[in-house]
Scaffold this motif. Structure first.
Motif, mmCIF file in Angstrom:
data_model
loop_
_atom_site.group_PDB
_atom_site.id
_atom_site.type_symbol
_atom_site.label_atom_id
_atom_site.label_comp_id
_atom_site.label_asym_id
_atom_site.label_seq_id
_atom_site.Cartn_x
_atom_site.Cartn_y
_atom_site.Cartn_z
ATOM 1 N N THR A 25 0.853 -1.185 0.000
ATOM 2 C CA THR A 25 0.000 0.000 0.000
ATOM 3 C C THR A 25 0.890 1.236 0.000
ATOM 4 O OG1 THR A 25 -0.169 0.183 2.418
ATOM 5 C CG2 THR A 25 -1.872 -1.126 1.270
ATOM 6 N N SER A 26 0.370 2.300 -0.594
ATOM 7 C CA SER A 26 1.030 3.600 -0.531
ATOM 8 C C SER A 26 0.849 4.159 0.871
ATOM 9 C CB SER A 26 0.395 4.553 -1.545
ATOM 10 O OG SER A 26 0.649 4.120 -2.854
ATOM 11 N N GLY A 27 1.386 5.328 1.104
ATOM 12 C CA GLY A 27 1.204 5.991 2.388
ATOM 13 C C GLY A 27 -0.266 6.293 2.623
ATOM 14 N N ILE A 28 -0.800 5.797 3.711
ATOM 15 C CA ILE A 28 -2.218 5.936 4.040
ATOM 16 C C ILE A 28 -2.350 6.946 5.182
ATOM 17 C CG2 ILE A 28 -4.307 4.733 4.801
ATOM 18 C CD1 ILE A 28 -3.343 3.572 2.182
ATOM 19 N N LEU A 29 -3.280 7.877 5.020
ATOM 20 C CA LEU A 29 -3.523 8.904 6.030
ATOM 21 C C LEU A 29 -4.796 8.596 6.806
ATOM 22 C CD1 LEU A 29 -2.961 12.074 3.788
ATOM 23 C CD2 LEU A 29 -1.247 10.616 4.872
ATOM 24 N N PRO A 30 -4.918 9.088 8.046
ATOM 25 C CA PRO A 30 -6.143 8.895 8.814
ATOM 26 C C PRO A 30 -7.208 9.919 8.412
ATOM 27 C CG PRO A 30 -4.527 10.038 10.156
ATOM 28 C CD PRO A 30 -3.859 9.712 8.845
ATOM 29 N N VAL A 31 -7.824 9.696 7.258
ATOM 30 C CA VAL A 31 -8.833 10.608 6.717
ATOM 31 C C VAL A 31 -10.223 10.007 6.934
ATOM 32 C CG1 VAL A 31 -9.709 11.697 4.613
ATOM 33 C CG2 VAL A 31 -7.245 11.549 5.011
ATOM 34 N N VAL A 32 -11.082 10.780 7.590
ATOM 35 C CA VAL A 32 -12.459 10.381 7.871
ATOM 36 C C VAL A 32 -13.380 11.368 7.172
ATOM 37 C CG1 VAL A 32 -14.187 9.965 9.660
ATOM 38 C CG2 VAL A 32 -11.761 9.538 10.146
ATOM 39 N N ASP A 33 -14.252 10.865 6.291
ATOM 40 C CA ASP A 33 -15.195 11.722 5.569
ATOM 41 C C ASP A 33 -14.501 12.910 4.897
ATOM 42 O OD1 ASP A 33 -17.339 10.074 6.331
ATOM 43 O OD2 ASP A 33 -17.612 11.187 8.207
ATOM 44 N N GLY A 34 -13.360 12.641 4.289
ATOM 45 C CA GLY A 34 -12.647 13.666 3.532
ATOM 46 C C GLY A 34 -11.806 14.626 4.357
ATOM 47 N N LYS A 35 -11.748 14.429 5.680
ATOM 48 C CA LYS A 35 -10.971 15.317 6.545
ATOM 49 C C LYS A 35 -10.027 14.506 7.411
ATOM 50 C CE LYS A 35 -14.531 18.822 6.876
ATOM 51 N NZ LYS A 35 -15.364 19.625 7.743
ATOM 52 N N LEU A 36 -8.864 15.085 7.707
ATOM 53 C CA LEU A 36 -7.937 14.423 8.607
ATOM 54 C C LEU A 36 -8.555 14.269 9.986
ATOM 55 C CD1 LEU A 36 -4.575 16.187 7.744
ATOM 56 C CD2 LEU A 36 -5.107 13.770 7.410
ATOM 57 N N MET A 37 -8.352 13.114 10.580
ATOM 58 C CA MET A 37 -8.838 12.852 11.925
ATOM 59 C C MET A 37 -8.211 13.845 12.918
ATOM 60 S SD MET A 37 -8.421 9.282 13.996
ATOM 61 C CE MET A 37 -9.806 8.439 13.261
ATOM 62 N N PHE A 38 -6.915 14.087 12.770
ATOM 63 C CA PHE A 38 -6.167 15.017 13.616
ATOM 64 C C PHE A 38 -5.134 15.738 12.763
ATOM 65 C CE2 PHE A 38 -7.015 11.333 16.459
ATOM 66 C CZ PHE A 38 -7.803 11.963 17.402
ATOM 67 N N THR A 39 -4.730 16.909 13.199
ATOM 68 C CA THR A 39 -3.556 17.586 12.666
ATOM 69 C C THR A 39 -2.710 17.986 13.861
ATOM 70 O OG1 THR A 39 -4.625 19.755 12.671
ATOM 71 C CG2 THR A 39 -4.736 18.494 10.615
ATOM 72 N N GLY A 40 -1.447 18.203 13.627
ATOM 73 C CA GLY A 40 -0.573 18.635 14.709
ATOM 74 C C GLY A 40 0.599 17.702 14.899
ATOM 75 N N ARG A 41 1.334 17.990 15.952
ATOM 76 C CA ARG A 41 2.589 17.311 16.249
ATOM 77 C C ARG A 41 2.452 16.534 17.557
ATOM 78 N NH1 ARG A 41 7.183 18.320 13.886
ATOM 79 N NH2 ARG A 41 6.323 20.141 12.847
#
Length: 163
Positions: free
Chosen positions: A46-62
């Motif tokens: 698989t390619s790099g998978i992001l935690p995207v829920v309904d078209g939006k990131l679940m979280f942003t930040g560090r």
């Protein structure tokens, strides 16, 4: 039931997901000119998978500044579910997965953050629940300064498949 080379002895991963109350999300969509999955022999990447829920990131930040370890675990777990969704979509049947071979996770962290393994366990624990502890997988977890679209987590996988 142990998984061996015989396809008839494979676990029913669909039933296991159902028993755990897990519904796979929609498969991820590429953010650029690439594919989400690539089959080479009996290995599915698989390619790099992001935690995207309904078209939006679940979280942003560090991690270590804006996000807790638990939020990081939740994000890696959800990215792992998205990886399973991508594989299931490609294969047409999640039961064609024999095992998770490798898990790679990149985390956006502060310089002094040291809990990478605990965050990555969000994905590893999920895979153990579905495929069994005896299957195991290798793993590489890294802390980085930034990732695409301000995601705190990118996950990639290699699965062994049958058929």
């Amino acid at each position: 039931m142990q998984v061996n080379g015989d396809q008839s002895s494979l676990r029913n991963h669909r039933e296991r997901l159902e028993a755990l109350g897990i519904e796979l999300p929609s498969p991820p969509m590429p953010l650029g000119h690439y594919v989400e999955t690539s089959l080479v022999g009996n290995l599915l990447f698989t390619s790099g998978i992001l935690p995207v829920v309904d078209g939006k990131l679940m979280f942003t930040g560090r991690l270590g500044a804006d996000l807790t370890i638990e939020q990081g675990r939740e994000a890696t777990r959800y990215a792992a579910l998205k990886a399973l969704a991508a594989v299931s979509h490609f294969l047409g049947d999640v039961n064609r997965i024999r095992k998770v071979v490798r898990l790679g996770i990149a985390l956006v962290t502060t310089e002094d953050f040291t809990q990478h393994a605990g965050v990555a366990d969000g994905a590893s624990d999920l895979f153990a629940q579905i495929f069994g502890d005896e299957q195991g997988h290798t793993r590489l977890v890294t802390g980085v300064y930034s990732l695409p679209v301000q995601t705190p987590v990118v996950l990639d996988t290699i699965f062994e498949i049958v058929g």
